[in-house]
Design a protein around this motif. Structure first.
Motif, mmCIF file in Angstrom:
data_model
loop_
_atom_site.group_PDB
_atom_site.id
_atom_site.type_symbol
_atom_site.label_atom_id
_atom_site.label_comp_id
_atom_site.label_asym_id
_atom_site.label_seq_id
_atom_site.Cartn_x
_atom_site.Cartn_y
_atom_site.Cartn_z
ATOM 1 N N SER A 155 0.834 -1.200 0.000
ATOM 2 C CA SER A 155 0.000 0.000 0.000
ATOM 3 C C SER A 155 0.869 1.250 0.000
ATOM 4 C CB SER A 155 -0.941 -0.014 1.202
ATOM 5 O OG SER A 155 -0.216 0.114 2.395
ATOM 6 N N PHE A 214 -14.182 9.700 11.420
ATOM 7 C CA PHE A 214 -13.612 11.007 11.058
ATOM 8 C C PHE A 214 -13.922 12.062 12.111
ATOM 9 C CE2 PHE A 214 -14.785 9.425 6.588
ATOM 10 C CZ PHE A 214 -13.690 8.587 6.577
ATOM 11 N N ASP A 230 -10.066 11.443 3.706
ATOM 12 C CA ASP A 230 -10.972 10.632 4.533
ATOM 13 C C ASP A 230 -10.679 9.154 4.344
ATOM 14 O OD1 ASP A 230 -12.276 12.808 5.517
ATOM 15 O OD2 ASP A 230 -13.865 12.766 4.016
ATOM 16 N N LEU A 231 -10.524 8.778 3.065
ATOM 17 C CA LEU A 231 -10.319 7.359 2.775
ATOM 18 C C LEU A 231 -8.975 6.877 3.294
ATOM 19 C CD1 LEU A 231 -11.743 7.330 -0.827
ATOM 20 C CD2 LEU A 231 -12.875 6.732 1.287
ATOM 21 N N LEU A 232 -7.955 7.758 3.222
ATOM 22 C CA LEU A 232 -6.644 7.366 3.755
ATOM 23 C C LEU A 232 -6.745 7.112 5.257
ATOM 24 C CD1 LEU A 232 -4.249 9.780 1.828
ATOM 25 C CD2 LEU A 232 -4.502 7.332 1.523
ATOM 26 N N PRO A 278 -12.877 1.971 11.775
ATOM 27 C CA PRO A 278 -12.609 2.619 10.482
ATOM 28 C C PRO A 278 -11.905 1.699 9.479
ATOM 29 C CG PRO A 278 -12.067 4.116 12.243
ATOM 30 C CD PRO A 278 -12.418 2.808 12.895
ATOM 31 N N GLU A 279 -11.059 0.786 9.995
ATOM 32 C CA GLU A 279 -10.341 -0.090 9.080
ATOM 33 C C GLU A 279 -11.208 -1.214 8.546
ATOM 34 O OE1 GLU A 279 -6.675 -1.382 10.852
ATOM 35 O OE2 GLU A 279 -6.215 0.642 11.508
ATOM 36 N N ILE A 299 1.900 7.111 6.127
ATOM 37 C CA ILE A 299 1.352 7.749 4.922
ATOM 38 C C ILE A 299 1.961 9.141 4.762
ATOM 39 C CG2 ILE A 299 -0.767 8.712 3.944
ATOM 40 C CD1 ILE A 299 -2.240 6.294 5.053
ATOM 41 N N LYS A 323 -8.499 10.982 -8.281
ATOM 42 C CA LYS A 323 -7.584 11.975 -8.844
ATOM 43 C C LYS A 323 -7.883 12.111 -10.337
ATOM 44 C CE LYS A 323 -5.314 12.832 -5.121
ATOM 45 N NZ LYS A 323 -5.580 14.112 -4.463
ATOM 46 N N TRP A 383 -6.638 2.385 -4.675
ATOM 47 C CA TRP A 383 -7.467 2.179 -3.482
ATOM 48 C C TRP A 383 -7.562 0.701 -3.125
ATOM 49 C CZ3 TRP A 383 -7.500 5.849 -0.409
ATOM 50 C CH2 TRP A 383 -7.634 7.175 -0.821
ATOM 51 N N ALA A 385 -17.627 13.586 -1.752
ATOM 52 C CA ALA A 385 -16.452 13.671 -2.623
ATOM 53 C C ALA A 385 -16.073 12.254 -3.058
ATOM 54 C CB ALA A 385 -15.296 14.321 -1.877
ATOM 55 N N ASP A 428 -5.834 16.334 -1.319
ATOM 56 C CA ASP A 428 -6.502 15.127 -0.842
ATOM 57 C C ASP A 428 -7.722 15.467 0.005
ATOM 58 O OD1 ASP A 428 -4.878 13.318 -2.092
ATOM 59 O OD2 ASP A 428 -3.461 13.189 -0.437
ATOM 60 N N THR A 471 -9.159 5.673 6.694
ATOM 61 C CA THR A 471 -9.731 4.352 6.943
ATOM 62 C C THR A 471 -8.780 3.230 6.523
ATOM 63 O OG1 THR A 471 -10.781 4.106 4.789
ATOM 64 C CG2 THR A 471 -12.038 5.261 6.468
ATOM 65 N N ALA A 472 -7.593 3.582 6.004
ATOM 66 C CA ALA A 472 -6.641 2.540 5.616
ATOM 67 C C ALA A 472 -6.033 1.932 6.876
ATOM 68 C CB ALA A 472 -5.559 3.129 4.728
ATOM 69 N N SER A 473 -5.619 0.671 6.764
ATOM 70 C CA SER A 473 -5.011 0.046 7.947
ATOM 71 C C SER A 473 -3.560 0.479 8.106
ATOM 72 C CB SER A 473 -5.121 -1.472 7.851
ATOM 73 O OG SER A 473 -4.615 -1.904 6.612
ATOM 74 N N THR A 474 -2.989 1.106 7.057
ATOM 75 C CA THR A 474 -1.635 1.646 7.150
ATOM 76 C C THR A 474 -1.641 2.848 8.099
ATOM 77 O OG1 THR A 474 -1.457 1.101 4.830
ATOM 78 C CG2 THR A 474 0.296 2.435 5.756
ATOM 79 N N GLY A 503 -11.647 14.307 -1.171
ATOM 80 C CA GLY A 503 -12.158 13.222 -0.323
ATOM 81 C C GLY A 503 -11.178 12.092 -0.100
ATOM 82 N N SER A 504 -10.004 12.146 -0.748
ATOM 83 C CA SER A 504 -9.041 11.059 -0.578
ATOM 84 C C SER A 504 -8.531 10.975 0.858
ATOM 85 C CB SER A 504 -7.828 11.266 -1.495
ATOM 86 O OG SER A 504 -8.220 11.322 -2.823
ATOM 87 N N ARG A 521 -5.135 -1.410 -3.290
ATOM 88 C CA ARG A 521 -3.948 -1.751 -2.497
ATOM 89 C C ARG A 521 -3.937 -1.013 -1.165
ATOM 90 N NH1 ARG A 521 1.012 -1.410 -6.592
ATOM 91 N NH2 ARG A 521 2.202 -2.033 -4.779
ATOM 92 N N MET A 522 -4.504 0.194 -1.160
ATOM 93 C CA MET A 522 -4.474 0.997 0.078
ATOM 94 C C MET A 522 -5.489 0.467 1.085
ATOM 95 S SD MET A 522 -2.561 3.648 0.634
ATOM 96 C CE MET A 522 -2.202 4.009 2.327
ATOM 97 N N ARG A 530 -14.386 -5.276 2.692
ATOM 98 C CA ARG A 530 -14.571 -4.677 4.011
ATOM 99 C C ARG A 530 -16.009 -4.926 4.425
ATOM 100 N NH1 ARG A 530 -11.055 0.581 5.353
ATOM 101 N NH2 ARG A 530 -9.062 -0.432 5.033
#
Lengths: 247, 224, 219
Positions: free
Chosen positions: B5, C58, B83-85, C78-79, B95, C91, C103, C87, B76, B87-90, B80-81, C105-106, C156
């Protein structure tokens, strides 16, 4: 003439012209370089480093001529809103930047043996550097605005504003007392340069000019094709949506 | 899984920096303009320019790096990216580090490579040309990491760009001081070259270790 | 589908969210089991989006508790969730498939389960032929479908969807409803805020009243 303002006719014309222009460019540059290195004499003061002149002076001319061409294209964009003018403008900016950079680099290489320094902040060098920065700014503007017609209008306005720099470059050597030598080819009372040096220089200059026109024409063609691809892609995306909606 | 990731993020960031409006090359042009403005302002005295050359280059690098960073998280946040980052497990800290690394490669590295060339126009000596590039190489990671904190604090704010510079420039002064003294020491002087260089490396490592936590905390606290 | 064990229940007891000293949402309770769906209804400003963003992590809760149980319960909530908000998280300079591959992979990670390749996901939302187009060229509805395709590329268990049907045509809404049914049949959960019918059968309804939003002071 107006017929060729139509992009499709223009593409046909460009396809026919480009091979001839490219061949002429190659012939002129080969002849010019031969004359430069094997015929033109060394300068009695500067020795063989004077040969940088045959690259430096033509690229300086082209740096300015390119801006003048870009300015006329900018007028075409503003007055007629013609897509061909947009493409001509966009295609000229990277070429202008390249010739200006060539001019600055060769000037710097020439300056080291002549003046003992790579760079001085005199009026001529500085105003050419400003020209380079204007070209880079224009490229940045083109790359940042995604909608081509909008980018063309913005770039045209910037081009027209930046045109004040051209007379400053041209006359800087006369207006201010600078280290850079004044014009010696185009001046009142005939050229102040020996014929054995003048001819190779003129041939190189014409060769550079043909090189510019060849590259410019190719870049305009690419830009027209790029725009078509973009438009077709967007059309395809919308057609896809229509097709699904009816299915 | 996490490595995959992070490498995906790294390449995405580089690709965006190269693309339309990514602004990767604009930082370099901005740097060039800042450097050439100084001789306009103080006159073409080459002796003076060669003496203050390292300072000019460092101030220009500082401004070009920081002002280029304001979009680091803003873009980002807008699409909206971000927000999604979240929720990543990383971990968000990693990041941040990866985004900074990609940003550094896309904007700071070209600037470092161009600095000796610009040093020539300021009549700097050959030894200090190498010195300026080395000191920028050692110091700009600290600038990028500090800038990331400012970018995280101002992400989601409208007109955050100037605020970010106001927040971060005072923190960047040590880097500036040792950067300039490192570049100056390269061309002789009372201080040996390696001392300011070691301090610069230390500052960069400290920023690399601490800034990701501050930036990630700022991003999590963002009320959106 | 093997994700049924990841999350067996999600229980909220009296949760609330404050913003700027104002209780936007207060005293919300629900009980969601594997395969269940919850639809938040309410007028504009009733706090639907705020509640969803708080569940996704969030925004902090001002009170109450949110408990999730299941095999993956040691992972933070969240995970375990997909969030699709207003939004699109895309990109515009990258192509649709590049966006999804990123996404995929992320967001893959904690939960195990069935996922599909980015290209297959685009096929499911009917955009396979536009996979290599920059997102900038797509229409609003197409972008929304790329964003929804994200749900398929990383497994998920909890889908949090804020107005997912915005800008979608009838056919795409149908595709979405089928995807919801598949996800729930596999034991997944869905929490959605919506004005439009989403085709969620047997969904629990959470009515958010504007009075809660109007109340001043801390809950």
């Amino acid at each position: 003439m107006l017929k060729y303002a139509n992009p499709t006719h223009f593409l046909a014309l460009a396809a026919r012209l480009i091979p001839w222009l490219a061949a002429t460019t190659a012939l002129l540059l080969i002849a010019g370089l031969y004359l430069t290195f094997f015929v033109a004499p060394d300068d009695y003061q500067q020795g063989s480093s004077v040969k940088i002149m045959y690259l430096h002076v033509p690229s300086a001319w082209l740096a300015m001529m390119c801006y003048v061409i870009m300015t006329s294209a900018a007028l075409g964009t503003i007055v007629w809103r013609h897509p061909l003018a947009d493409a001509a403008q966009k295609a000229a900016a990277p070429l202008g930047a390249a010739f200006t950079l060539l001019c600055l680099v060769t000037g710097s290489l020439w300056g080291k043996p002549m003046w003992g320094t790579w760079w001085v902040w005199d009026a001529r060098l500085t105003s050419v550097l400003v020209l380079f920065l204007i070209y880079l700014g224009l490229i940045g503007l083109w790359r940042t605005i995604e909608e081509p017609a909008q980018a063309a209008r913005a770039a045209a306005i910037l081009t027209l504003v930046g045109v004040v720099n051209i007379p400053i470059i041209k006359f800087s050597v006369d207006w201010w007392n600078t280290l850079h030598q004044p014009a010696s080819v185009f001046k009142l009372g005939g050229p102040a340069i020996a014929g054995s040096m003048l001819w190779p220089l003129l041939i190189m200059a014409v060769g550079f000019t043909f090189l510019f026109f060849t590259l410019h024409l190719m870049a305009i063609r690419n830009e027209i094709l790029r725009r078509r691809l973009r438009r077709l892609s967007i059309d395809a995306a919308h057609a896809e949506e229509q097709a699904e909606a009816t299915a | 899984m996490m490595q995959s990731s992070l490498s995906a993020l790294f390449w995405r960031e580089l690709r965006i920096a190269r693309s339309v409006g990514g602004g990767g090359a604009m930082g370099l042009v901005f740097f060039l303009i800042l450097v050439s403005l100084t001789p306009f302002a103080i006159g073409p005295d080459l002796n003076l320019l060669s003496r203050i050359g390292p300072a000019i280059l460092w101030i220009a690098a500082l401004l070009a790096t920081l002002l280029g960073l304001d979009r680091l998280f803003q873009a980002d946040a807008d699409d909206g990216s971000l927000d999604l980052l979240l929720t990543a497990s990383t971990p968000l800290e990693l990041i941040v580090v990866v985004k900074c690394a990609a940003h550094w490669i896309a904007t700071a590295l070209p600037l470092i490579l161009a600095s000796p060339l610009l040093g020539l126009t300021l009549a700097m000596e050959p030894a200090s040309l190498g010195g300026i590039a080395l000191s920028l190489l050692a110091g700009t990671p600290a600038l990028t990491m500090l800038g990331a904190i400012g970018a995280a604090l101002t992400a989601g704010l409208r007109r955050g760009g100037l605020l970010m510079a106001v927040l971060i420039l005072p923190l960047a002064t040590p880097v500036l001081i040792f950067g300039v003294s490192g570049a100056a020491a390269a061309s002789g002087g009372t201080v040996p070259f390696h001392i300011p260089m070691l301090i610069l490396c230390g500052l960069s490592l400290a920023a690399l270790a601490g800034a990701p936590f501050a930036a990630a905390a700022a991003l999590r606290a963002r009320d959106a | 589908m093997t994700q049924s064990v990841a999350l067996t229940s999600l229980i909220a007891r009296g949760v609330g969210v404050d913003r700027g000293g104002r209780a936007i949402v207060k005293n919300i309770s629900f009980d969601l089991q594997a395969g269940g769906a919850l639809v938040a209804l309410g007028r504009n400003g009733a706090g639907k989006s705020t509640l969803l963003r708080a569940i996704a992590g969030f925004l902090p809760f001002s009170g109450g508790e949110l408990i999730h149980e299941g095999e993956a319960s040691e992972a933070p909530l969240p995970e375990l969730c997909h969030y699709v908000g207003h939004a699109d998280g895309l990109k515009s300079a990258l192509t649709a498939v590049e966006n999804l591959a990123f996404w995929s992979r992320m967001l893959s990670g904690t939960a195990t389960g069935a996922s599909v390749s980015p290209l297959e996901a685009l096929q499911q939302v009917g955009l396979k032929r536009l996979a290599d187009f920059p997102v900038a060229y797509l229409s609003a509805g197409q972008k929304r479908r790329v964003a929804l395709a994200r749900l398929f590329v990383a497994p998920r268990p909890l889908w949090i969807l804020d107005e997912p049907a915005t800008a979608l045509d009838v056919a795409s809404q149908q595709v979405l409803a089928e995807a919801f049914a598949r996800h729930r049949a596999g034991g997944g959960m869905i929490i959605a805020a919506t004005h439009a019918p989403l085709g969620l059968v047997d969904a629990a309804v959470l009515e958010l009243s504007a009075t809660a939003a109007g109340a001043l002071g801390n809950a």
